[in-house]
Design an enzyme around this catalytic site. Structure first.
Site, mmCIF file in Angstrom:
data_model
loop_
_atom_site.group_PDB
_atom_site.id
_atom_site.type_symbol
_atom_site.label_atom_id
_atom_site.label_comp_id
_atom_site.label_asym_id
_atom_site.label_seq_id
_atom_site.Cartn_x
_atom_site.Cartn_y
_atom_site.Cartn_z
ATOM 1 N N TYR A 67 71.327 141.425 31.555
ATOM 2 C CA TYR A 67 70.409 142.571 31.639
ATOM 3 C C TYR A 67 70.544 143.491 30.426
ATOM 4 C CZ TYR A 67 68.578 141.130 36.087
ATOM 5 O OH TYR A 67 67.938 140.396 37.054
ATOM 6 N N ARG A 70 68.474 141.963 27.824
ATOM 7 C CA ARG A 70 67.042 142.131 28.089
ATOM 8 C C ARG A 70 66.616 143.595 27.917
ATOM 9 N NH1 ARG A 70 65.977 139.644 33.629
ATOM 10 N NH2 ARG A 70 63.858 140.303 33.176
ATOM 11 N N GLN A 101 54.986 143.450 38.955
ATOM 12 C CA GLN A 101 56.307 142.868 39.240
ATOM 13 C C GLN A 101 57.214 143.076 38.037
ATOM 14 O OE1 GLN A 101 55.645 138.706 41.183
ATOM 15 N NE2 GLN A 101 53.767 139.222 40.105
ATOM 16 N N ASP A 104 59.670 146.058 32.862
ATOM 17 C CA ASP A 104 59.766 146.517 31.471
ATOM 18 C C ASP A 104 59.173 147.900 31.206
ATOM 19 O OD1 ASP A 104 56.957 146.021 31.408
ATOM 20 O OD2 ASP A 104 57.254 143.995 30.654
ATOM 21 N N HIS A 119 59.401 145.531 41.546
ATOM 22 C CA HIS A 119 60.735 144.949 41.318
ATOM 23 C C HIS A 119 61.655 145.876 40.526
ATOM 24 C CE1 HIS A 119 58.916 140.645 41.982
ATOM 25 N NE2 HIS A 119 59.081 141.312 43.103
ATOM 26 N N CYS A 130 77.399 152.903 45.768
ATOM 27 C CA CYS A 130 76.884 154.123 46.408
ATOM 28 C C CYS A 130 75.444 154.437 46.008
ATOM 29 C CB CYS A 130 77.794 155.324 46.126
ATOM 30 S SG CYS A 130 77.665 155.961 44.435
ATOM 31 N N THR A 188 50.791 136.158 36.324
ATOM 32 C CA THR A 188 51.907 135.900 37.240
ATOM 33 C C THR A 188 51.786 134.496 37.803
ATOM 34 O OG1 THR A 188 53.006 136.532 39.309
ATOM 35 C CG2 THR A 188 50.675 137.125 39.115
HETATM 36 C C1 BJW Z 1 50.202 134.388 30.623
HETATM 37 C C2 BJW Z 1 50.473 134.657 29.318
HETATM 38 C C3 BJW Z 1 49.517 135.408 28.642
HETATM 39 C C4 BJW Z 1 52.109 133.554 30.000
HETATM 40 N N1 BJW Z 1 48.426 135.808 29.295
HETATM 41 N N2 BJW Z 1 49.099 134.774 31.239
HETATM 42 C C5 BJW Z 1 58.739 133.674 51.882
HETATM 43 C C6 BJW Z 1 58.811 132.311 51.669
HETATM 44 C C7 BJW Z 1 59.831 131.772 50.867
HETATM 45 C C8 BJW Z 1 60.764 132.595 50.243
HETATM 46 C C9 BJW Z 1 60.680 133.936 50.460
HETATM 47 C C10 BJW Z 1 59.696 134.461 51.284
HETATM 48 N N3 BJW Z 1 59.852 135.809 51.290
HETATM 49 C C11 BJW Z 1 60.902 136.121 50.506
HETATM 50 C C12 BJW Z 1 61.433 134.995 49.985
HETATM 51 C C13 BJW Z 1 62.588 134.894 49.091
HETATM 52 C C14 BJW Z 1 62.276 135.298 47.662
HETATM 53 C C15 BJW Z 1 61.180 134.395 47.085
HETATM 54 O O1 BJW Z 1 60.047 134.762 46.895
HETATM 55 N N4 BJW Z 1 61.521 133.187 46.745
HETATM 56 C C16 BJW Z 1 60.556 132.250 46.142
HETATM 57 C C17 BJW Z 1 60.965 131.938 44.721
HETATM 58 C C18 BJW Z 1 60.391 131.065 47.019
HETATM 59 N N5 BJW Z 1 61.863 136.699 47.594
HETATM 60 C C19 BJW Z 1 62.751 137.674 47.637
HETATM 61 O O2 BJW Z 1 63.940 137.437 47.804
HETATM 62 C C20 BJW Z 1 62.240 139.095 47.534
HETATM 63 N N6 BJW Z 1 62.842 139.878 48.562
HETATM 64 C C21 BJW Z 1 62.402 139.863 49.820
HETATM 65 O O3 BJW Z 1 61.365 139.347 50.129
HETATM 66 O O4 BJW Z 1 63.238 140.513 50.702
HETATM 67 C C22 BJW Z 1 63.097 140.216 52.088
HETATM 68 C C23 BJW Z 1 63.494 138.770 52.328
HETATM 69 C C24 BJW Z 1 64.591 138.227 51.697
HETATM 70 C C25 BJW Z 1 64.949 136.882 51.911
HETATM 71 C C26 BJW Z 1 64.176 136.078 52.742
HETATM 72 C C27 BJW Z 1 63.048 136.636 53.379
HETATM 73 C C28 BJW Z 1 62.724 137.993 53.169
HETATM 74 C C29 BJW Z 1 62.690 139.713 46.231
HETATM 75 C C30 BJW Z 1 62.077 139.088 45.042
HETATM 76 C C31 BJW Z 1 62.642 139.734 43.777
HETATM 77 C C32 BJW Z 1 62.199 138.994 42.525
HETATM 78 N N7 BJW Z 1 62.961 139.466 41.436
HETATM 79 C C33 BJW Z 1 62.687 138.957 40.100
HETATM 80 C C34 BJW Z 1 63.816 139.452 39.169
HETATM 81 C C35 BJW Z 1 63.632 140.925 38.855
HETATM 82 C C36 BJW Z 1 64.614 141.394 37.863
HETATM 83 C C37 BJW Z 1 64.531 140.620 36.577
HETATM 84 O O5 BJW Z 1 63.491 140.587 35.893
HETATM 85 O O6 BJW Z 1 65.534 140.019 36.213
HETATM 86 O O7 BJW Z 1 61.416 139.391 39.632
HETATM 87 S S1 BJW Z 1 62.526 137.180 40.039
HETATM 88 C C38 BJW Z 1 61.298 137.156 38.782
HETATM 89 O O8 BJW Z 1 60.076 136.577 39.296
HETATM 90 C C39 BJW Z 1 60.985 138.621 38.470
HETATM 91 C C40 BJW Z 1 59.482 138.594 38.374
HETATM 92 O O9 BJW Z 1 58.954 139.891 38.606
HETATM 93 C C41 BJW Z 1 59.093 137.600 39.416
HETATM 94 C C42 BJW Z 1 57.721 137.044 39.259
HETATM 95 O O10 BJW Z 1 57.601 136.322 38.071
HETATM 96 P P1 BJW Z 1 56.255 136.376 37.243
HETATM 97 O O11 BJW Z 1 55.993 137.741 36.786
HETATM 98 O O12 BJW Z 1 55.190 135.713 38.008
HETATM 99 O O13 BJW Z 1 56.659 135.565 35.932
HETATM 100 P P2 BJW Z 1 56.626 133.975 35.660
HETATM 101 O O14 BJW Z 1 57.450 133.743 34.466
HETATM 102 O O15 BJW Z 1 56.944 133.213 36.867
HETATM 103 O O16 BJW Z 1 55.097 133.667 35.339
HETATM 104 C C43 BJW Z 1 54.464 134.116 34.156
HETATM 105 C C44 BJW Z 1 53.004 133.699 34.223
HETATM 106 O O17 BJW Z 1 52.322 134.235 33.124
HETATM 107 C C45 BJW Z 1 52.803 132.173 34.164
HETATM 108 O O18 BJW Z 1 51.911 131.795 35.197
HETATM 109 C C46 BJW Z 1 52.179 131.947 32.783
HETATM 110 O O19 BJW Z 1 51.236 130.876 32.785
HETATM 111 C C47 BJW Z 1 51.492 133.245 32.546
HETATM 112 N N8 BJW Z 1 51.350 133.636 31.147
HETATM 113 N N9 BJW Z 1 51.742 134.060 29.013
HETATM 114 C C48 BJW Z 1 48.290 135.434 30.619
HETATM 115 N N10 BJW Z 1 49.708 135.720 27.352
HETATM 116 ZN ZN ZN Z 2 79.097 154.824 43.099
#
Ligand code: BJW
Ligand code: ZN
Length: 245
Positions: A67, A70, A101, A104, A119, A130, A188
């Site tokens: 982090y 980043r 999401q 940045d 996020h 804490c 996304t």
């Molecule tokens: C372009 C381009 C250009 C490129 N122009 N386009 C239901 C079912 C199954 C699982 C779950 C569920 N509910 C919850 C879960 C578990 C989990 C989850 O979703 N897992 C899946 C992977 C299956 N979710 C969670 O745990 C969430 N919490 C939650 O729901 O709590 C309650 C709960 C927990 C457990 C079980 C059930 C309920 C929390 C999710 C937190 C995600 N955190 C992250 C990290 C943040 C910090 C960090 O950055 O380090 O967030 S993960 C990462 O993915 C980050 C992003 O915000 C997120 C989404 O990614 P994003 O933005 O879509 O990026 P990419 O890289 O995937 O895609 C980029 C896109 O851009 C691509 O499509 C390219 O083609 C395109 N692109 N250049 C236009 N120029």
């Molecule tokens: Zn503390």
């Protein structure tokens, strides 16, 4: 890009618009997308494995360093034409909600006002024990910096896998998605929940779903309109069409 006239007319007559953005919108600012970030220094690690409380418990220094690296990368970048087009869009519609999401902070930097950061934000750091926010910490430290209040390890204020999203932001995002007439999903991959479900909640309600992405995603077959390409090129063109009479 050839935008169908029905979409332009729909946008011109709409007053409630919601937008969900992901890492793709910041790609043209020079930031790596999440599922693309496996090169260079971090080739050995899967980013998905680093963004979890388990990873932090296992190896806090590794996660902190990832982090810190980043955070440095984010400091050096500026919003691109895609971010700025969304600022213009906000001025055009009566109700405009920008759900991101991204951690940045580039939407606010560009000037967007009604932004929901689902996020968290990488520029904020808090205690993992804490919850107290830290105003300063030693980036050069050999060990993970600690909380001044309780000595707990500091961590970025972002949402990791398995953690809850901030309740108020998520509620506002769900409400905006349910209420909107047009929903945009931009840069996304639409695989991370619960953000990915917002677009589906919209569709069930009869609103128009527009996707802008460099590649097809699981949402593409369900979207009313899919524009393939870079958001920094497509969004300014679209905004020009809806703002001119
Ligand atoms: C372009 C381009 C250009 C490129 N122009 N386009 C239901 C079912 C199954 C699982 C779950 C569920 N509910 C919850 C879960 C578990 C989990 C989850 O979703 N897992 C899946 C992977 C299956 N979710 C969670 O745990 C969430 N919490 C939650 O729901 O709590 C309650 C709960 C927990 C457990 C079980 C059930 C309920 C929390 C999710 C937190 C995600 N955190 C992250 C990290 C943040 C910090 C960090 O950055 O380090 O967030 S993960 C990462 O993915 C980050 C992003 O915000 C997120 C989404 O990614 P994003 O933005 O879509 O990026 P990419 O890289 O995937 O895609 C980029 C896109 O851009 C691509 O499509 C390219 O083609 C395109 N692109 N250049 C236009 N120029
Ligand atoms: Zn503390």
């Amino acid at each position: 890009m050839n935008f169908p006239i029905e979409l332009i007319n729909k946008l011109k007559s709409s007053s409630r618009v919601a937008v969900l953005t992901g890492a793709g919108i910041s790609q043209e600012s020079g930031l790596k997308t999440f599922r693309d970030a496996q090169d260079g220094l971090w080739a050995k690690y899967n980013p998905t494995d680093l963004a979890s409380p388990e990873a932090f418990a296992r190896d806090p220094k590794l996660v902190w360093d990832w982090y810190a690296w980043r955070r440095e990368a984010v400091k050096g970048v500026r919003p691109n034409q895609g971010h700025y087009a969304l600022v213009e869009m906000e001025n055009k519609f009566l109700t405009f909600t920008l759900i991101t999401q991204n951690i940045d902070g580039l939407h606010r930097f560009a000037g967007s006002k009604n932004v929901l950061e689902l996020h968290g934000n990488i520029n904020l750091v808090r205690c993992s024990e804490c919850g107290t926010y830290a105003d300063e910490w030693d980036e050069e430290s050999e060990t993970v910096p600690q909380c001044k209040k309780c000595n707990g390890l500091l961590r970025p204020d972002v949402v990791w896998f398995g953690e809850s999203l901030p309740r108020a932001e998520l509620e506002a995002a769900v409400n905006a998605s349910r209420a909107c007439e047009v929903f945009f999903s931009i840069g996304t991959s639409g695989v991370v929940q619960p953000a990915a479900s917002l677009a589906h909640a919209v569709r069930d309600n009869g609103a128009v779903v527009v996707e802008i992405n460099a590649e097809e995603t699981p949402l593409t077959p369900k979207a009313n309109y899919f524009f393939q390409g870079k958001s920094g090129e497509i969004l300014p063109e679209l905004v020009k069409l809806i703002t001119e009479f």
